[in-house]
Design a protein around this motif. Structure first.
Motif, PDB file in Angstrom:
ATOM      1  N   THR A  36       0.835  -1.202   0.000  1.00  0.00           N
ATOM      2  CA  THR A  36       0.000   0.000   0.000  1.00  0.00           C
ATOM      3  C   THR A  36       0.870   1.252   0.000  1.00  0.00           C
ATOM      4  O   THR A  36       0.548   2.253  -0.647  1.00  0.00           O
ATOM      5  N   ALA A  37       1.989   1.191   0.719  1.00  0.00           N
ATOM      6  CA  ALA A  37       2.915   2.320   0.761  1.00  0.00           C
ATOM      7  C   ALA A  37       3.550   2.561  -0.602  1.00  0.00           C
ATOM      8  O   ALA A  37       3.741   3.710  -1.019  1.00  0.00           O
ATOM      9  N   VAL A  38       3.865   1.482  -1.306  1.00  0.00           N
ATOM     10  CA  VAL A  38       4.410   1.606  -2.674  1.00  0.00           C
ATOM     11  C   VAL A  38       3.409   2.341  -3.557  1.00  0.00           C
ATOM     12  O   VAL A  38       3.755   3.285  -4.285  1.00  0.00           O
ATOM     13  N   ASP A  39       2.162   1.900  -3.508  1.00  0.00           N
ATOM     14  CA  ASP A  39       1.116   2.534  -4.332  1.00  0.00           C
ATOM     15  C   ASP A  39       0.924   3.999  -3.950  1.00  0.00           C
ATOM     16  O   ASP A  39       0.747   4.860  -4.818  1.00  0.00           O
ATOM     17  N   LEU A  40       0.959   4.298  -2.655  1.00  0.00           N
ATOM     18  CA  LEU A  40       0.770   5.671  -2.190  1.00  0.00           C
ATOM     19  C   LEU A  40       1.857   6.592  -2.741  1.00  0.00           C
ATOM     20  O   LEU A  40       1.568   7.695  -3.230  1.00  0.00           O
ATOM     21  N   LEU A  41       3.099   6.147  -2.689  1.00  0.00           N
ATOM     22  CA  LEU A  41       4.210   6.956  -3.204  1.00  0.00           C
ATOM     23  C   LEU A  41       4.086   7.165  -4.706  1.00  0.00           C
ATOM     24  O   LEU A  41       4.387   8.234  -5.228  1.00  0.00           O
ATOM     25  N   ARG A  42       3.638   6.135  -5.405  1.00  0.00           N
ATOM     26  CA  ARG A  42       3.468   6.255  -6.854  1.00  0.00           C
ATOM     27  C   ARG A  42       2.349   7.238  -7.190  1.00  0.00           C
ATOM     28  O   ARG A  42       2.448   8.022  -8.130  1.00  0.00           O
ATOM     29  N   LYS A  43       1.267   7.169  -6.416  1.00  0.00           N
ATOM     30  CA  LYS A  43       0.151   8.100  -6.642  1.00  0.00           C
ATOM     31  C   LYS A  43       0.581   9.548  -6.420  1.00  0.00           C
ATOM     32  O   LYS A  43       0.089  10.460  -7.078  1.00  0.00           O
ATOM     33  N   LYS A  44       1.498   9.744  -5.490  1.00  0.00           N
ATOM     34  CA  LYS A  44       1.990  11.087  -5.205  1.00  0.00           C
ATOM     35  C   LYS A  44       3.084  11.518  -6.176  1.00  0.00           C
ATOM     36  O   LYS A  44       3.583  12.645  -6.086  1.00  0.00           O
TER      37      LYS A  44
END
Length: 295
Positions: A36-44
């Motif tokens: 989830t943290a990987v996805d969050l950083l990518r979204k940002k």
């Protein structure tokens, strides 16, 4: 709040290329959930595309054994590379691969299979006592083809059929076996280098595709793209994603400018019949194992 350790931050940085504080903040925001943290950083927009292969973090060898229409690949782990270079250990891995050709790719069945008066499990236990390191048969996989060939390639070879990366490719065709093996080996070398996740997009996990769509949509939304064109942009982004992770869509490492699909199609002239890439297996020593967790 989840306990975010320095090791977790380090792993997230290695996977995304994002800054240390960004990684720490993402882990805290997601309660320590790595994916989830990987996805969050990518979204940002703070991360590179996630590296989907696990970190290489264990030693040992990959063993490959093939017949005309069947192939197996096994991973046998040791604690150090020193042991992996030991002739006795290499003989053990080769023996296990040879057993797997007959016993199949089930680890438990391989372990119970006899070689002489001892089972494979007993041979491993004896090897542990002799070498002084923990040794495990971690996994095994096999592929078959009724009409065609099983091609293979072993990278960083230490002995015939033994190395750090092992690849099997099943090519279905009624054409010339020697030409099939030639193109098959080239495709296997490509797989070793490029690490595709599936033959084509239909073989990808629906969850993986859903996540990629979600990340792309959120990224373009934050860039202020109009809602009515985001879907089209996402579809275009998915095509780029497929070129990165799907074998047939990838650029062929032997002939830049051609896809693997195009190279295989052109090979049909020499083979004398249509060729279908039916399946493949790629093993790399230690992928997905956290060495610190196993110490």
């Amino acid at each position: 709040m989840a306990n975010v350790t320095a090791q977790m931050v380090k792993e997230l940085r290695e996977r995304t290329g994002a800054g240390m504080m960004d990684c720490k903040g993402a882990l805290q925001e997601t309660q320590g959930e790595m994916e989830t943290a990987v996805d969050l950083l990518r979204k940002k927009g703070l991360a590179k595309a996630a590296k989907r292969a696990g970190r290489i973090a264990a030693d040992g060898l990959i063993g490959v054994a093939v017949t005309a229409h069947k192939g197996v690949v096994v991973e046998v782990n040791s604690e150090t590379d020193f042991v992996a270079r030991n002739d006795f250990f290499q003989g053990l891995v080769k023996m296990i691969a040879d057993v797997a050709i007959k016993a199949g790719a089930d680890v438990e069945a391989i372990g119970k299979s006899k070689v002489g008066s001892h089972t494979v499990d007993e041979s491993i236990a004896q090897s542990i006592a002799k070498i002084g390191e923990n040794i495990t048969l971690r996994r095994a996989s096999g592929i078959e083809v009724s009409n065609g060939v099983i091609a293979n390639y072993v990278h960083n070879t230490v002995s015939e059929g033994l190395g750090k990366i092992g690849v099997l490719v099943a090519l279905e065709s009624s054409g010339k076996a020697d030409e099939l093996n030639r193109i098959g080996r080239m495709v296997a070398m490509h797989i070793a280098a490029s690490n595709p996740q599936a033959i084509d997009s239909s073989g990808l996990s629906p969850e993986l595709v859903r996540r990629e769509k979600e990340v792309l949509a959120e990224k373009f939304k934050q860039q202020g793209k109009p809602a009515n064109i985001i879907d089209k942009i996402v579809e275009s982004g998915l095509k780029t994603f497929y070129k990165e992770v799907c074998l047939l869509d990838q650029d062929f490492i032997h002939e830049p400018g051609k896809t693997v699909a195009q190279a295989v199609k052109e090979a049909e002239a020499k083979v004398g019949a249509p060729i279908k890439v039916a399946s493949f297996v790629r093993y790399a020593v230690g992928e997905g194992i956290d060495k610190q967790a196993s110490d």
